[in-house]
Design a protein around this motif. Structure first.
Motif, PDB file in Angstrom:
ATOM      1  N   ASN A   1       0.846  -1.197   0.000  1.00 33.57           N
ATOM      2  CA  ASN A   1       0.000   0.000   0.000  1.00 33.57           C
ATOM      3  C   ASN A   1       0.883   1.250   0.000  1.00 33.57           C
ATOM      4  N   ASN A   2       1.515   1.482  -1.162  1.00 33.70           N
ATOM      5  CA  ASN A   2       2.399   2.635  -1.299  1.00 33.70           C
ATOM      6  C   ASN A   2       2.381   3.112  -2.745  1.00 33.70           C
ATOM      7  N   GLU A   3       3.291   3.983  -3.086  1.00 34.95           N
ATOM      8  CA  GLU A   3       3.325   4.583  -4.420  1.00 34.95           C
ATOM      9  C   GLU A   3       4.228   3.829  -5.394  1.00 34.95           C
ATOM     10  N   SER A   4       4.659   2.617  -5.048  1.00 39.06           N
ATOM     11  CA  SER A   4       5.598   1.872  -5.879  1.00 39.06           C
ATOM     12  C   SER A   4       4.974   1.333  -7.159  1.00 39.06           C
ATOM     13  N   GLY A   5       3.665   1.103  -7.149  1.00 39.93           N
ATOM     14  CA  GLY A   5       3.011   0.495  -8.301  1.00 39.93           C
ATOM     15  C   GLY A   5       3.215  -1.005  -8.380  1.00 39.93           C
ATOM     16  N   GLN A   6       3.825  -1.598  -7.376  1.00 41.61           N
ATOM     17  CA  GLN A   6       4.122  -3.028  -7.379  1.00 41.61           C
ATOM     18  C   GLN A   6       2.879  -3.848  -7.073  1.00 41.61           C
ATOM     19  N   VAL A   7       2.793  -5.023  -7.686  1.00 43.38           N
ATOM     20  CA  VAL A   7       1.746  -5.985  -7.353  1.00 43.38           C
ATOM     21  C   VAL A   7       2.269  -7.383  -7.643  1.00 43.38           C
ATOM     22  N   ASP A   8       1.972  -8.331  -6.780  1.00 37.67           N
ATOM     23  CA  ASP A   8       2.347  -9.727  -6.973  1.00 37.67           C
ATOM     24  C   ASP A   8       1.085 -10.569  -7.139  1.00 37.67           C
ATOM     25  N   VAL A   9       1.257 -11.699  -7.798  1.00 33.47           N
ATOM     26  CA  VAL A   9       0.202 -12.713  -7.850  1.00 33.47           C
ATOM     27  C   VAL A   9       0.699 -13.914  -7.063  1.00 33.47           C
ATOM     28  N   VAL A  10      -0.070 -14.319  -6.052  1.00 33.95           N
ATOM     29  CA  VAL A  10       0.348 -15.395  -5.155  1.00 33.95           C
ATOM     30  C   VAL A  10      -0.760 -16.436  -5.067  1.00 33.95           C
ATOM     31  N   SER A  11      -0.419 -17.591  -4.545  1.00 35.57           N
ATOM     32  CA  SER A  11      -1.449 -18.601  -4.308  1.00 35.57           C
ATOM     33  C   SER A  11      -2.321 -18.178  -3.129  1.00 35.57           C
ATOM     34  N   VAL A  12      -3.527 -18.688  -3.079  1.00 35.13           N
ATOM     35  CA  VAL A  12      -4.424 -18.387  -1.966  1.00 35.13           C
ATOM     36  C   VAL A  12      -3.840 -18.906  -0.662  1.00 35.13           C
ATOM     37  N   GLN A  13      -3.211 -20.067  -0.716  1.00 39.28           N
ATOM     38  CA  GLN A  13      -2.586 -20.638   0.486  1.00 39.28           C
ATOM     39  C   GLN A  13      -1.508 -19.719   1.042  1.00 39.28           C
ATOM     40  N   GLU A  14      -0.677 -19.193   0.164  1.00 39.70           N
ATOM     41  CA  GLU A  14       0.390 -18.302   0.604  1.00 39.70           C
ATOM     42  C   GLU A  14      -0.197 -17.037   1.226  1.00 39.70           C
ATOM     43  N   LEU A  15      -1.233 -16.507   0.610  1.00 41.07           N
ATOM     44  CA  LEU A  15      -1.868 -15.306   1.154  1.00 41.07           C
ATOM     45  C   LEU A  15      -2.475 -15.580   2.521  1.00 41.07           C
ATOM     46  N   GLU A  16      -3.193 -16.684   2.658  1.00 42.13           N
ATOM     47  CA  GLU A  16      -3.818 -17.020   3.934  1.00 42.13           C
ATOM     48  C   GLU A  16      -2.779 -17.175   5.040  1.00 42.13           C
ATOM     49  N   ASP A  17      -1.658 -17.817   4.724  1.00 42.53           N
ATOM     50  CA  ASP A  17      -0.597 -17.969   5.715  1.00 42.53           C
ATOM     51  C   ASP A  17      -0.026 -16.615   6.123  1.00 42.53           C
ATOM     52  N   THR A  18      -0.017 -15.679   5.194  1.00 37.57           N
ATOM     53  CA  THR A  18       0.558 -14.365   5.466  1.00 37.57           C
ATOM     54  C   THR A  18      -0.363 -13.511   6.330  1.00 37.57           C
ATOM     55  N   VAL A  19      -1.663 -13.474   6.008  1.00 39.33           N
ATOM     56  CA  VAL A  19      -2.567 -12.566   6.710  1.00 39.33           C
ATOM     57  C   VAL A  19      -3.212 -13.182   7.944  1.00 39.33           C
ATOM     58  N   GLY A  20      -3.132 -14.496   8.110  1.00 32.40           N
ATOM     59  CA  GLY A  20      -3.706 -15.131   9.292  1.00 32.40           C
ATOM     60  C   GLY A  20      -5.200 -15.295   9.248  1.00 32.40           C
ATOM     61  N   ILE A  21      -5.756 -15.402   8.037  1.00 29.96           N
ATOM     62  CA  ILE A  21      -7.200 -15.604   7.872  1.00 29.96           C
ATOM     63  C   ILE A  21      -7.420 -16.722   6.862  1.00 29.96           C
ATOM     64  N   ASN A  22      -8.254 -17.684   7.215  1.00 30.08           N
ATOM     65  CA  ASN A  22      -8.683 -18.714   6.268  1.00 30.08           C
ATOM     66  C   ASN A  22      -9.804 -18.110   5.435  1.00 30.08           C
ATOM     67  N   LEU A  23      -9.460 -17.574   4.291  1.00 32.21           N
ATOM     68  CA  LEU A  23     -10.368 -16.718   3.536  1.00 32.21           C
ATOM     69  C   LEU A  23     -11.486 -17.485   2.838  1.00 32.21           C
ATOM     70  N   VAL A  24     -11.186 -18.671   2.342  1.00 32.05           N
ATOM     71  CA  VAL A  24     -12.205 -19.483   1.662  1.00 32.05           C
ATOM     72  C   VAL A  24     -12.127 -20.895   2.230  1.00 32.05           C
ATOM     73  N   PRO A  25     -12.790 -21.140   3.355  1.00 34.06           N
ATOM     74  CA  PRO A  25     -12.623 -22.416   4.066  1.00 34.06           C
ATOM     75  C   PRO A  25     -12.962 -23.653   3.247  1.00 34.06           C
ATOM     76  N   GLN A  26     -13.925 -23.557   2.341  1.00 38.15           N
ATOM     77  CA  GLN A  26     -14.351 -24.738   1.594  1.00 38.15           C
ATOM     78  C   GLN A  26     -13.601 -24.926   0.277  1.00 38.15           C
ATOM     79  N   MET A  27     -12.666 -24.062  -0.041  1.00 39.48           N
ATOM     80  CA  MET A  27     -11.882 -24.236  -1.267  1.00 39.48           C
ATOM     81  C   MET A  27     -10.956 -25.443  -1.121  1.00 39.48           C
ATOM     82  N   PRO A  28     -10.921 -26.351  -2.100  1.00 38.35           N
ATOM     83  CA  PRO A  28     -10.017 -27.508  -2.021  1.00 38.35           C
ATOM     84  C   PRO A  28      -8.562 -27.080  -1.852  1.00 38.35           C
ATOM     85  N   ALA A  29      -7.827 -27.830  -1.043  1.00 37.83           N
ATOM     86  CA  ALA A  29      -6.431 -27.489  -0.747  1.00 37.83           C
ATOM     87  C   ALA A  29      -5.573 -27.458  -2.004  1.00 37.83           C
ATOM     88  N   SER A  30      -5.871 -28.329  -2.953  1.00 32.81           N
ATOM     89  CA  SER A  30      -5.073 -28.362  -4.180  1.00 32.81           C
ATOM     90  C   SER A  30      -5.222 -27.073  -4.982  1.00 32.81           C
TER      91      SER A  30
END
Length: 341
Positions: free
Chosen positions: A222-251
């Motif tokens: 959240n800055n003026e860099s213009g940067q953006v990454d695309v990550v897996s949902v698993q990686e994002l959930e591990d980072t933010v500490g929220i299980n965002l889509v509980p019923q999504m298959p692990a694969s």
């Protein structure tokens, strides 16, 4: 004797309050989310895995989206919406009408105010965007401050606008519905504030096409860099500490799909992206298949930290409410015991 009688009456009062809060308030909030449960994949709401985030949180059902609002950060923790091609077709017929307003369903103690953002240097950034809203009621609700975070101007007006347009283009061109969850991440021990609102270090957006069996997430500082990454949902959930889509298959959670970064890319690459989707869906249906956790760029783990494991998020909001009620009852108890008998 008088003092003992007074304490006894106070405990009776606390017992009655506990029965009311624990017995009736969760039901009221259940009805709140029940009215917008279609915004969640299989009706299952995200599960907050870090206890510090659960305090003073409010589940809010809006027209067209749902929010878990935090009275700690004075922002949403996530905002969920179910995007269909028909909804987005209707949204194109609406011109934008700015109507930023405070959320009166939140008690003033935990409510973000318009004055918090005034002359702050940050935009009032939609999590569920105005451009996704199919009618005036949805549009009005999207301008609630409960759906806003402080975003840097370039992140909001360029990076995030492009990602929102890319998401809408994918839904429309693929002619498939998607579940989208958008929210802030607070990955620093020293956070900035505007008024009393915490400024997120990052913002994210999960895009899940259940019919295609694919999902990935955008993750941007959240800055003026213009940067953006695309990550897996698993990686994002591990980072933010929220299980965002509980019923999504692990694969599916573990697989990173390269989402387009703007509407032009989404429109031009739709055929190849769709082909990748079909292959991913086929692989996900194979009971013996598994994916490695791919990453794009680095992630910073700070105030929110890692989540450990994933549970069914169906009733996660109940836990959040109970935590808030416990704190309120403890505050009340301390206040009563400090008073005179």
């Amino acid at each position: 004797m008088h003092y003992f009688f007074s304490i006894q009456k106070k405990w009776q009062l606390l017992t009655m309050l506990a029965i009311f809060w624990f017995g009736f308030m969760p039901l009221a909030n259940a009805q709140d989310f029940a009215a917008c449960r279609e915004q969640f994949y299989q009706g299952s709401t995200p599960e907050i895995e870090k206890s510090a985030l659960k305090r003073a949180s409010y589940p809010l059902c809006f027209n067209g989206f749902a929010v878990m609002y935090s009275g700690v950060s004075y922002t949403p923790l996530w905002s969920a919406e179910y995007l269909t091609p028909q909804r987005l077709k209707q949204a194109k017929t609406l011109n934008r009408k700015n109507d930023f307003h405070e959320e009166d369903r939140i008690v003033d103690r935990y409510r973000s105010h318009l004055s918090d953002y005034a002359r702050s240097g940050y935009d009032r950034g939609h999590m569920s965007p105005n451009g996704d809203m199919a009618n005036r009621n949805q549009q009005h609700d999207s301008f609630s401050l409960a759906n806003m975070v402080p975003q840097s101007p370039k992140n909001n007006q360029e990076v995030w606008r492009n990602l929102e347009e890319a998401t809408r283009t994918l839904v429309s061109k693929q002619n498939k519905a998607a579940y989208v969850l958008t929210g802030p991440a607070f990955l620093s021990s020293e956070l900035q504030q505007v008024g009393r609102v915490l400024v997120p270090t990052h913002v994210y957006k999960v895009v899940y096409f259940p019919d295609l069996g694919i999902a990935s997430a955008y993750f941007a500082p959240n800055n003026e860099s213009g940067q953006v990454d695309v990550v897996s949902v698993q990686e994002l959930e591990d980072t933010v500490g929220i299980n965002l889509v509980p019923q999504m298959p692990a694969s599916i959670k573990a697989k990173r799909i390269m989402l387009p970064l703007n509407a032009r890319q989404a429109s031009k690459s739709i055929q190849s992206w769709g082909g990748e989707s079909s292959n991913s869906h086929k692989a996900a249906q194979d009971a013996g298949s598994s994916y490695g956790n791919s990453s794009h760029g680095s992630t910073n783990h700070g105030a929110i930290g890692h989540g450990n494991g994933h549970k069914n998020g169906e009733n996660s909001w109940i836990t959040a409410i109970i935590e808030m009620i416990k704190q309120q009852l403890l505050d009340l108890l301390a206040s009563l015991l400090r008073g005179k008998g």
